[in-house]
Design an enzyme around this catalytic site. Structure first.
Site, mmCIF file in Angstrom:
data_model
loop_
_atom_site.group_PDB
_atom_site.id
_atom_site.type_symbol
_atom_site.label_atom_id
_atom_site.label_comp_id
_atom_site.label_asym_id
_atom_site.label_seq_id
_atom_site.Cartn_x
_atom_site.Cartn_y
_atom_site.Cartn_z
ATOM 1 N N SER A 250 122.518 52.217 -6.107
ATOM 2 C CA SER A 250 122.765 53.601 -5.714
ATOM 3 C C SER A 250 121.892 54.024 -4.532
ATOM 4 O O SER A 250 122.086 53.553 -3.422
ATOM 5 C CB SER A 250 122.560 54.508 -6.932
ATOM 6 N N ASP B 3 121.960 48.471 8.786
ATOM 7 C CA ASP B 3 122.889 48.881 9.845
ATOM 8 C C ASP B 3 122.157 49.260 11.133
ATOM 9 O O ASP B 3 122.648 49.003 12.241
ATOM 10 C CB ASP B 3 123.740 50.063 9.376
ATOM 11 N N LYS C 254 126.648 49.812 -6.723
ATOM 12 C CA LYS C 254 127.072 51.163 -7.140
ATOM 13 C C LYS C 254 127.179 52.033 -5.898
ATOM 14 O O LYS C 254 126.179 52.373 -5.280
ATOM 15 C CB LYS C 254 126.086 51.777 -8.122
#
Length: 727
Positions: free
Chosen positions: A473, A484, A498
């Protein structure tokens, strides 16, 4: 956060597939014969949220098909090991298969109590059967195996369950026998264990039955939607806020008495100097003169509710010291409650020193261990300058690392199941200079991009994020954004997967109740996506440098849930890219492989993981004493061999060396002080994965520092100038 629902009962397994005895969940009945008026109202409100509203991300029509799933989930919650209900019982419950939807819509959820009544009777029958087995003897020379993992097994008839329970008791007996216990002592220990299980069962309340049933409904919607009764919601909020108002003592129940396990540093109990591990609390009174209530035999959560209270109020305790007989005259203790931070769940910092090797100088790597993304939302709303916040704690640690001039930082998110979404965004902002952190797609399809709005960074130097399968999460939001942006290396295992967002819906908000009556729903309302548009759902975040998988992805992770959302992606949100570590990864992996092959602690960990997975795959255990004794002897020989190797190499000894053998006991049967000492020692145990992560980051620092051309490829924005990996 990863789902971690308390079940009413379950079989647990120790490492190396050694089953524990059956345990009941904390808190535990003499329920009424049916739902209360408030519970009937709650059922209708939960239906409105999950199946008849626009709030849920993926609502499902509550019909006969969903009713069948709810029944299956409810039976799974009550009897996950399929050791109580018979096949005949389950067949008889078929009458409810297509009526539970109507029961929830109307609030008349009496079927939950009817099914539970059968469950309760079966537990009583099975405990009586188990205790009866203790009167006889067992033959441990037979070639017999106990198949303890029945998750995928069919429901059995009574005769098959008799055989399984006989094997379960036989295994419990054998564990204690191998630990050196004599028959009379074994009978006494196990009889008490099974009697305590029965007592736990008899203490269960209707609110637990209702919560389990409503969660069977919630589970059928999606894996992370959850109903919490008022007390469960309070405990969840304590966990999220990382603070509570009380005396700052960790308590548990041993037999019929509430026992002090440990004190929270800085809390009223610790500051008093008058409580210690093992002390028994037998009475609780409010203020200086309120009635002193005898709490012997009470449920642990009921005692905790009496002890907790508003800061600056007083509570009186009657305490029997650990070393005194239980019938001794208790010592009175007056404490003033305060707001207490849960130190074990806070971020912690340490420094790893990498020794000089060849042409590489010694380096110091700062480590931030973050167990959860906590925030005290209420204190923040009140503008309390001391509110608990993971980001604020980590920012202070990074400031200390800058002052200490460490060479790099490892953010350890292993086992971090998530928490506050806003904390994940703000914490990522400590490492990037403005930009999108996560894209959130709501139920209606609208995409909201959440940005780090603060200019500047708290740490612009070399960074690595350490993850494992338990990182979920909010952890995946941070790890995904760092990857990224090319802001740091991702090291470890692929994360949980998740990729959904939950919000807490207070069911008491609409009637504006002064005291909680209906509870709260943790409702899935959105799906999150990384800045590059990729979802972490099911797939998780993959590492740049991988360690061996510690758990089977087919056994643990989002992809194991049959009703989990599928993976998908969105359009990328424009963001800066500080670096591209691809040209560096082959060299890093080669160095990692060469170094870890020579690291005995790391190789021992790899070997232990391999053996655990092999044993776990068997899903059964031998009941032959000679075979089990040989296994124990091999384990003891391995411990001693490793101890000798540590001495030869001059590395730190394993603080758990003498505590790793199976003592045959459950947690609440052990000496409290010994158990606390054992846990403290575990925190000091060698952590070869963390050390290797620091070494990998050290490799990256060295390679980029020595090769300007490589640095320009990997870090085009900064070219590693002055060791900066970000502007």
């Amino acid at each position: 956060m990863i789902r971690n629902r308390p079940l009413i009962s379950m079989f647990l397994a120790l490492a190396l597939a050694t089953p524990l005895a059956l345990l009941a969940a904390a808190g535990d009945i003499a329920p009424s014969n049916g739902p209360t008026r408030d519970q009937a109202t709650t059922a209708r409100m939960v239906f409105g949220l999950l199946s008849d509203s626009r709030y849920a991300y993926r609502p499902r029509v509550l019909d006969d098909a969903l009713s069948r799933e709810i029944l299956t989930e409810y039976l799974k919650a009550l009897d996950p090991g399929k050791l109580f209900f018979t096949a005949q019982d389950v067949a008889s419950f078929g009458t409810y298969a297509t009526t539970l939807d109507d029961a929830i819509k109307s609030g008349q959820v009496d079927p939950a109590w009817a099914i539970f009544a059968t469950y309760r009777q079966r537990v009583e029958d099975r405990i009586a059967f188990a205790r009866k087995q203790l009167k006889g003897d067992f033959d441990f020379t037979q070639d017999e195996r106990y198949a303890y993992d029945r998750k995928d097994a069919p429901w059995a008839d009574a005769a098959t369950l008799d055989a399984l329970w006989r094997q379960s008791v036989k295994n419990d007996w054998l564990r204690l026998k191998l630990a050196g216990k004599q028959p009379d002592e074994i009978r006494k220990t196990l009889d008490k264990r099974y009697a305590n299980l029965l007592s736990s069962m008899q203490e269960l309340k209707g609110e637990e039955v209702f919560q389990s049933f409503m969660n069977a409904y919630a589970d059928s919607i999606d894996p992370h939607t959850e109903y919490m009764n008022p007390r469960s919601a309070e405990n969840f909020n304590v966990q999220m806020s990382n603070s509570l108002e009380g005396i700052g003592a960790v308590l548990f129940r041993q037999d019929d008495v509430v026992v002090v396990r440990e004190m929270v540093p800085g809390g009223p109990a610790a500051r008093s100097g008058k409580l210690k591990a093992g002390d028994r609390i037998v009475g609780v009174g409010q203020g200086g003169s309120g009635e002193m209530k005898d709490v012997v035999g009470w449920r642990i959560d009921d005692v905790v509710a009496l002890i907790r209270g508003k800061a600056d109020t007083q509570v009186r305790l009657d305490v029997v010291p650990a070393e005194a007989p239980l019938d001794s005259k208790p010592t009175p203790l007056l404490l003033t409650r305060a707001k207490v931070r849960l130190e074990d769940q806070r971020a912690k910092a340490e420094t790893i020193v990498l020794p000089a090797t060849g042409d590489a100088p010694a380096r110091r790597i700062g480590v931030v261990k973050l167990p959860g993304f906590y925030q005290d939302f209420e204190a923040r709303r009140r503008n309390d300058p001391t509110y608990a916040s993971a980001t604020r704690d980590v920012a202070r640690m990074l400031a200390e690392f800058r002052a200490q001039k460490v060479d790099g930082v490892v953010l350890d998110l292993r086992g971090n199941g998530g928490g506050s979404l806003s904390e994940a965004v703000e914490l990522t902002g400590l490492f990037i200079d403005k930009g999108p952190v996560v894209q959130v797609r709501e139920a209606g399809g609208r995409v909201n991009v959440q940005y780090d709005q603060d200019a500047g960074v708290a740490w612009d130097g070399p960074l690595a994020v350490l993850i494992n399968r338990g990182s979920a999460s909010a952890s995946e939001i941070v790890a995904g954004a760092i990857k990224d942006y090319g802001r740091g290396l991702i090291i470890g295992e692929t994360t949980f997967g998740k990729g959904t967002v939950q919000t807490m819906v207070d069911l008491d908000r609409w009637p504006a109740n002064e005291k909680p009556r209906f509870g709260e729903v943790k409702l899935t309302v959105a799906q999150f996506f990384r800045p590059d548009g990729s979802s972490t759902q099911n797939k998780g975040v993959a590492p740049d440098v991988a360690f061996p998988a510690s758990v089977d992805a087919g056994e643990f992770g989002e992809s194991t849930y049959p009703n989990a959302l599928p993976w998908t992606r969105l359009t990328a949100s424009p963001h800066v890219r500080y670096g591209n570590f691809a040209p560096l990864l082959a060299q890093l992996d080669a160095r990692h492989q060469a170094r870890s092959a020579q690291d005995v602690e790391y190789q021992w960990w790899v070997d232990d993981v391999r053996k655990f997975r092999e044993e776990n795959a068997k899903k059964s255990i031998s009941l032959n004493e000679a075979e089990r004794r040989a296994e124990r002897d091999r384990f003891d020989a391995q411990r001693k061999q490793r101890d000798a190797e540590r001495k030869r190499l001059g590395i730190n000894q394993d603080p758990l060396l003498d505590a790793r053998s199976d003592d045959g006991l459950t947690a609440d049967e052990r000496n409290v002080a010994d158990a606390v000492a054992r846990e403290a020692a575990a925190k000091k145990a060698p952590d070869p994965l963390l050390r290797e992560s620091a070494a990998i980051l050290g490799d990256a620092i060295g390679l980029l520092g020595r090769n300007a051309k490589l640095a320009a490829q990997v870090l085009p924005a900064t070219r590693n100038a002055a060791g900066h990996w970000a502007d």
